[in-house]
Each structure stands twice: as structure tokens, then as C-alpha cells.
Scaffold this active site. Sequence first.
Site, PDB file in Angstrom:
ATOM      1  N   TRP A  45       0.825  -1.210   0.000  1.00 50.91           N
ATOM      2  CA  TRP A  45       0.000   0.000   0.000  1.00 50.91           C
ATOM      3  C   TRP A  45       0.856   1.255   0.000  1.00 50.91           C
ATOM      4  CZ3 TRP A  45      -4.357  -0.635  -2.017  1.00 50.91           C
ATOM      5  CH2 TRP A  45      -5.081  -1.810  -1.811  1.00 50.91           C
ATOM      6  N   ASP A 103      -1.978   6.657   6.473  1.00 51.63           N
ATOM      7  CA  ASP A 103      -2.989   5.781   5.876  1.00 51.63           C
ATOM      8  C   ASP A 103      -3.332   4.740   6.935  1.00 51.63           C
ATOM      9  OD1 ASP A 103      -4.502   3.904   4.569  1.00 51.63           O
ATOM     10  OD2 ASP A 103      -3.070   3.521   2.955  1.00 51.63           O
ATOM     11  N   LYS A 159     -12.787  -1.413   6.013  1.00 51.80           N
ATOM     12  CA  LYS A 159     -12.038  -2.366   6.826  1.00 51.80           C
ATOM     13  C   LYS A 159     -12.332  -2.273   8.322  1.00 51.80           C
ATOM     14  CE  LYS A 159      -8.811  -2.729   3.182  1.00 51.80           C
ATOM     15  NZ  LYS A 159      -7.892  -1.860   2.494  1.00 51.80           N
TER      16      LYS A 159
HETATM   17  C1  PLP Z   1      -7.376  -1.404   1.420  1.00 55.87           C
HETATM   18  C2  PLP Z   1      -6.318  -0.401   1.563  1.00 55.87           C
HETATM   19  C3  PLP Z   1      -6.190   0.671   0.666  1.00 55.87           C
HETATM   20  C4  PLP Z   1      -7.088   0.841  -0.529  1.00 55.87           C
HETATM   21  O1  PLP Z   1      -8.325   1.273  -0.136  1.00 55.87           O
HETATM   22  P1  PLP Z   1      -9.495   1.596  -1.189  1.00 55.87           P
HETATM   23  O2  PLP Z   1     -10.552   2.172  -0.316  1.00 55.87           O
HETATM   24  O3  PLP Z   1      -9.860   0.299  -1.833  1.00 55.87           O
HETATM   25  O4  PLP Z   1      -8.974   2.586  -2.162  1.00 55.87           O
HETATM   26  C5  PLP Z   1      -5.187   1.586   0.900  1.00 55.87           C
HETATM   27  N1  PLP Z   1      -4.358   1.472   1.949  1.00 55.87           N
HETATM   28  C6  PLP Z   1      -4.451   0.445   2.824  1.00 55.87           C
HETATM   29  C7  PLP Z   1      -3.501   0.375   3.973  1.00 55.87           C
HETATM   30  C8  PLP Z   1      -5.433  -0.522   2.660  1.00 55.87           C
HETATM   31  O5  PLP Z   1      -5.523  -1.542   3.524  1.00 55.87           O
END
Ligand code: PLP
Length: 360
Positions: free
Chosen positions: A103, A172, A196
Site C-alpha cells: 500500500w 494511511d 475495513k
Molecule cells: C485497502 C487499503 C487501501 C485501498 O483502499 P481503497 O478504499 O480500496 O482505495 C489503501 N491502503 C491500505 C492500507 C489498505 O488496507
Amino acid sequence: MSYRKHNFSAGPCTLPLETLEEAQQEFVDYHGAGMSLIEMSHRGKHFDDVASEAMALSMEVFEVPDDFSVLFLQGGAILQFSMIPMNLLNPGSKAAYVNSGTWAKGAITDAKEYGEVYTAWDGESCGYTRMPSSSELAMQENTRYLHITTNETIGGIRFSEWPEVDVPLVGDMSSEYMARPLPWEKFDLVYGGAQKNLGPAGMAVVFVRKSILEGCNKNMGRYLRYDIHESKGSMFNTPPVFPIYMFGKVLRWMKKEGGLPAMESRAAEKAGLLYDAIDNSNSYYNCPVDTASRSHMNVVFRLPSEELEQKFLTEAANADLMNLKGHRSVGGCRASIYNALPKESVIALTSFMATFQSRN
Ligand SMILES: *Cc1c(COP(=O)(O)O)cnc(C)c1O
């Protein structure tokens, strides 16, 4: 409920059952309105109440200080990979990134389109099995922010300690949102996809320090500007109505269950059960991650062979233990144990692991 399987999906993922049932009950006729919430104006009273409550609760449950605003944006976490450098970087300033895995790499790739970006620490040589300590970060002059992926969903690693640097952090937090407290004073911006820990897919939740908005870039399409979303209370355009509605319910659930402290201690407990099962298996199960960097949300592990891994996944699914396959880029197994996953599901998994080992 017996028809609910144990769902270890990495995202979208399991949500609290009561939020699903509540939504089911009010879905067709929302509070006697004679229509569904997703059929009415986002500027009407019903949705206004829903959005205001979700905003207030997100600040309360996540213990966010008043100098931040919360934004509900479309495009998921990945659109933030672009919006962050577009808004925060100016000519002459640079952005530092920690490359901690899949990521983080995505965030770096996108940021490079919009400004000067460097990698302050690269986990590639250690196979992304740990996070860096502060002393390992190679920071340069004129750095606007240091971007970290607080939890790498695929590699199963997290920052157990926050970096000590002289620049603001951007985080993030997609895969550990509202699962641990944050030192807000260190951050200018925190973001993540909702799917998530917070609700269904279709929304990014962004916490932005209000004082940085004025200095943000303004030469871009309006949807991409944080200052516009903030000044309109995330109602610049039609917001992601259904994700906001479900997020509000999940927040109520988190608050009722004891808020952030409860989410954090439950996560530690569930993760502890799984890592203990791995560590006490005489290396039958093996977690490739450095102990100090082990994620409390995504537990990755291997078995002695790929054949056994395949067998494990098949038999686990037959025992209603779903979505344990590791990400296609790394293989192996991964149990995602987000906030809403009951402890009982983790216990069911650890006892399955013990039985599987004794039979194989
Ligand atoms: C799932 C995830 C993403 C991507 O997220 P989207 O909402 O699908 O764009 C980005 N960073 C991390 C750490 C993730 O787990």
C-alpha cells in the site's frame, strides 16, 4: 447467529451483526418516511441527522481534537494517494514516504505524479517484515510531511511506535481505523477507506488539521480540494449516502461497546490468541513478521508447504472459517481480525489450527 460464518476477509469485511439487522429493518421505510434513506434528498432532515451524527460520533469515538475536521469522500483510500500530494505539496517542498509494503508503494507511485517525493526508509531489503525505527528515517530538508501506512494490510505489519520526526505525519490508517488511539499532535492528516473497520465500501474517511487548509493548493478541480469539502461539511456534492449511514451505526456500536479503549484492548487480545497459536505450534505455523511490528488487525502465517496451505484453506472453509487466503501477491494465509470480528471467531480458528496440525 448460526448462519453467519466466521469471516476473516481483509476488506470489505465483517460488520457488527446488529448494524446489519438494524439497517435491514429500516431499509424500505426509513423512520416512517415512506421511502428508504437512500431514496431521499441528501439535503433533507433525515439524512442531515444521519450525517451530523456520524460526523460528531467519529470525532468522539476516535478521540479527535477540535482542530481537526472530518471529511466523508468518495474514491476510497486510493484517491487520497493523489489528493494528499495535490493539496499539501507546493513547488519547493517535498514529501517523504516510508515504503513499508504494497500500500505504501501505491501511495508513493501516485504522489510522484504531483511533486517531489523521496523514500525515507525502504523495507524492500527486509522483505517488508518490519516497520522502521525513528533513527532509521532519512529525512531531507524542506519536507512537508512524512507519509506512513500505519498498518500494512497485506504484509501484516504495523507501527507499534509512532515515528519521531520534525515534520507532520500523514497516515494511511485504512486497515486499523479506530482500533487504536493516535497522537493527534503529530498528524496533519489521517485517512482510510471505510471498508475495513468502519462500514461498507464506497467512502474514505479523512481527518484533516483545519489550520493547513488555507495553505493547500487550489489549482485543481473542485472535488479534489480539501478546503472545499471542509467548508461544505462534506456536502459539496452528493455524498456517499449509504456508507455514511452504515458508518453511523458502526460508530454507535463502537461507543456502546466501550469506544476506542475497548477496541484497542480487544484487538490486542484477539491478535494475542492467534500469535500464541502460531508461536506455540513448534514452527508448524510460522509468522514471517518481526515480533515488534506484528499487526493487530491482519495476522499473516505460513504452513510447512503450499500443498498444506491449500488443504488448510479448503478444510477451514468447510468449517465455516472463511477468507483466510493471503493476498495473491504474497500467498500464504492471512486472518483479518477487524473490530467487528467476534473473539469467538478467533477461538474457532485457533482450535481449528490445532486440530489441523495434529491431523497433518
Ligand atoms: C485497502 C487499503 C487501501 C485501498 O483502499 P481503497 O478504499 O480500496 O482505495 C489503501 N491502503 C491500505 C492500507 C489498505 O488496507
